[in-house]
Design a protein around this motif. Structure first.
Motif, PDB file in Angstrom:
ATOM      1  N   SER A  12      -6.476 -11.473  10.271  1.00 31.28           N
ATOM      2  CA  SER A  12      -5.950 -12.770   9.872  1.00 31.28           C
ATOM      3  C   SER A  12      -5.787 -13.643  11.112  1.00 31.28           C
ATOM      4  CB  SER A  12      -4.605 -12.624   9.163  1.00 31.28           C
ATOM      5  OG  SER A  12      -4.038 -13.899   8.898  1.00 31.28           O
ATOM      6  N   PHE A  62      -4.801  -5.233  10.833  1.00 23.65           N
ATOM      7  CA  PHE A  62      -4.026  -4.313  10.006  1.00 23.65           C
ATOM      8  C   PHE A  62      -4.964  -3.467   9.157  1.00 23.65           C
ATOM      9  CE2 PHE A  62      -4.448  -8.547   8.196  1.00 23.65           C
ATOM     10  CZ  PHE A  62      -5.105  -8.279   6.999  1.00 23.65           C
ATOM     11  N   SER A  68      -4.632   0.736  -0.244  1.00 22.27           N
ATOM     12  CA  SER A  68      -4.801   0.556  -1.686  1.00 22.27           C
ATOM     13  C   SER A  68      -5.006   1.903  -2.361  1.00 22.27           C
ATOM     14  CB  SER A  68      -5.991  -0.365  -1.974  1.00 22.27           C
ATOM     15  OG  SER A  68      -7.190   0.188  -1.457  1.00 22.27           O
ATOM     16  N   TRP A 104       4.564  -4.019   2.351  1.00 25.04           N
ATOM     17  CA  TRP A 104       3.479  -4.912   1.923  1.00 25.04           C
ATOM     18  C   TRP A 104       2.169  -4.156   1.661  1.00 25.04           C
ATOM     19  CZ3 TRP A 104       1.560  -9.842   4.930  1.00 25.04           C
ATOM     20  CH2 TRP A 104       1.431 -10.902   4.034  1.00 25.04           C
ATOM     21  N   ASP A 105       2.240  -2.830   1.545  1.00 30.31           N
ATOM     22  CA  ASP A 105       1.015  -2.022   1.405  1.00 30.31           C
ATOM     23  C   ASP A 105       0.036  -2.342   2.528  1.00 30.31           C
ATOM     24  OD1 ASP A 105       1.778  -0.625  -0.933  1.00 30.31           O
ATOM     25  OD2 ASP A 105       1.297  -2.388  -2.146  1.00 30.31           O
ATOM     26  N   ARG A 106       0.608  -2.438   3.710  1.00 38.23           N
ATOM     27  CA  ARG A 106      -0.178  -2.789   4.897  1.00 38.23           C
ATOM     28  C   ARG A 106       0.432  -2.048   6.075  1.00 38.23           C
ATOM     29  NH1 ARG A 106      -1.678  -9.011   5.593  1.00 38.23           N
ATOM     30  NH2 ARG A 106      -3.134  -8.354   3.961  1.00 38.23           N
ATOM     31  N   HIS A 159       4.251  -2.323   7.429  1.00 42.60           N
ATOM     32  CA  HIS A 159       4.553  -3.731   7.612  1.00 42.60           C
ATOM     33  C   HIS A 159       5.459  -4.179   6.469  1.00 42.60           C
ATOM     34  CE1 HIS A 159       0.830  -4.714  10.319  1.00 42.60           C
ATOM     35  NE2 HIS A 159       1.577  -3.722  10.769  1.00 42.60           N
ATOM     36  N   ASP A 196      -5.081  -2.521   5.237  1.00 38.73           N
ATOM     37  CA  ASP A 196      -4.536  -2.611   3.888  1.00 38.73           C
ATOM     38  C   ASP A 196      -4.629  -1.226   3.256  1.00 38.73           C
ATOM     39  OD1 ASP A 196      -3.589  -5.214   3.406  1.00 38.73           O
ATOM     40  OD2 ASP A 196      -5.621  -5.988   3.168  1.00 38.73           O
ATOM     41  N   GLU A 249     -14.440   1.144   4.132  1.00 37.88           N
ATOM     42  CA  GLU A 249     -13.215   1.798   3.698  1.00 37.88           C
ATOM     43  C   GLU A 249     -13.112   3.211   4.288  1.00 37.88           C
ATOM     44  OE1 GLU A 249     -13.779   1.596  -0.491  1.00 37.88           O
ATOM     45  OE2 GLU A 249     -12.715  -0.326  -0.674  1.00 37.88           O
ATOM     46  N   GLY A 296      -8.338  -5.223   8.134  1.00 33.38           N
ATOM     47  CA  GLY A 296      -8.306  -6.653   7.858  1.00 33.38           C
ATOM     48  C   GLY A 296      -7.932  -7.446   9.097  1.00 33.38           C
ATOM     49  N   LEU A 337      -7.904   3.064   3.137  1.00 35.41           N
ATOM     50  CA  LEU A 337      -7.568   2.150   4.228  1.00 35.41           C
ATOM     51  C   LEU A 337      -8.726   1.182   4.449  1.00 35.41           C
ATOM     52  CD1 LEU A 337      -6.147   4.744   6.812  1.00 35.41           C
ATOM     53  CD2 LEU A 337      -4.909   3.497   5.029  1.00 35.41           C
ATOM     54  N   SER A 338      -8.413  -0.113   4.505  1.00 38.76           N
ATOM     55  CA  SER A 338      -9.426  -1.135   4.746  1.00 38.76           C
ATOM     56  C   SER A 338      -8.930  -2.053   5.849  1.00 38.76           C
ATOM     57  CB  SER A 338      -9.691  -1.963   3.479  1.00 38.76           C
ATOM     58  OG  SER A 338     -10.038  -1.131   2.397  1.00 38.76           O
TER      59      SER A 338
END
Length: 346
Positions: A120, A93, A97, A253-255, A264, A95, A217, A118, A115-116
């Motif tokens: 999981s 994804f 911010s 979800w700021d994603r 998301h 993130d 970023e 990520g 945009l970063s």
């Protein structure tokens, strides 16, 4: 006039292959690809998920079909993925911010979207693959709601098999030909692939994303305006879905999806109102009172398709049992004493 007896929801089987491919033409996503070769393993994984042959609940997938018994065809579908993100297939994804910048010398102030990327390996349960055949989208039975709600009924029935959070990834605004402006501004430059090529490859292998996407970023300010505008935005076709999700406890979800910028939406599983409202009871003899409300009713069964559900009138009794109408009883193939789960419909 509502005709609940005409429709049933059940786990997908190989007999639904052609109908599922027909529905995939209206979505063609990772979860429901318009590709016969890619569809076959999806059906097999779902059959293993419903039957319990797949022993690890995190690896189970459940594809539901809404079946028109009169026309003898599947007209809607949706799915649950037990866990999004594992060691062999991470949840990937961007993130999103905010970064504030100020120069006292110039007295200039800016807020940048950043945009970063990520990864999981122990992500949430995912719901997706929601498609209704266009001919059935405005039915009095509200079939789209049924095939959407059944996922929450099923999660409530098997709560221990699902994660602490549920995610829904919504489609952003795309061009008529499927072009993603975010992909054209970012992904294409780092992979040399079209959006469609990368989307298809990611269904089988996600390694290229980690290998080629930037690790630092990305300032959205540097992207073309059309790319910036789609980040976290809900497409026109999915605005109704977004409103439903927000009503039952989901939040942005700021994603976003790293390919197209689709938002998301996430909710704690136990705080989703539809899961909280689902009741489980033993089927009692007799019919419900005439004023009984309409529910979506479901039960597990011992053989293929392993799960059945339908809409029908239901009355919850003071002793904790329930009565359902005769059409629902027949659709569920349920006798007195069977365990039924019920979710009220608006």
């Amino acid at each position: 006039m509502i005709d609940d007896a005409r429709y049933e929801i059940r786990g997908v089987t190989g007999d639904d292959r052609a109908d599922l491919l027909e529905l995939a033409r209206f979505l063609d996503s990772v979860n429901l690809p318009n590709d016969a070769a890619a569809m076959e393993p999806i059906i097999r994984r779902s059959e293993r998920g419903f039957s319990g042959t797949e022993g690890d609940p995190r690896r189970r997938e459940h594809v539901f079909v809404l079946y028109d018994r009169q026309e003898k065809r599947a007209v809607g579908t949706s799915l649950i993925v037990g866990q999004l993100g594992r060691r062999d297939a991470p949840y990937i994804f961007f993130d999103v911010s905010k970064e504030e910048r100020y120069s006292q010398t110039l007295d200039r102030y800016f807020v940048h979207d950043v945009l970063s990327i990520g990864y999981s390996y122990n992500g949430p349960t995912e719901i997706g693959g929601l498609v209704m055949h266009p001919e059935y989208r405005r039915s009095p039975e509200k079939l789209g709601m049924l095939i959407s709600y059944v996922r929450f009924l099923f999660i409530a029935m098997h709560r221990q098999d699902f994660q602490s959070h549920v995610l829904a990834e919504l489609l952003p605004p795309l061009e008529a030909d499927g072009t993603s402006h975010l992909w054209e501004a970012v992904g294409r430059h780092f992979t040399g692939m079209s959006y469609r090529e990368a989307d298809r490859l990611s269904r089988r292998n996600k390694e290229f994303i980690r290998g080629l996407f930037p690790h630092g970023e990305i300032y959205a300010s540097l992207l073309p305006e059309r790319a910036r505008e789609v980040i976290g935005e809900v497409g026109r076709e999915t605005k109704g879905v977004a409103k439903l999700l927000q009503r039952i406890g989901f939040r942005y979800w700021d994603r976003v999806d790293p390919f197209d910028g689709g938002p998301h939406f996430v909710a704690p599983t136990d705080q989703i109102t539809l899961i909280q409202q689902t009741k489980r009871a033993i089927l009692a003899p007799g019919d419900p009172r005439p004023a009984a409300k309409r529910f979506i009713l479901g039960r597990d069964i011992d053989g293929p398709p392993w799960f059945r559900a339908c809409a029908g009138r239901c009355e919850l009794l003071e002793d904790g049992s329930m009565r359902v109408d005769s059409a629902a009883r027949a659709a569920l193939d349920a006798r007195d004493g069977a365990e039924i789960s019920a979710l009220p419909l608006p």
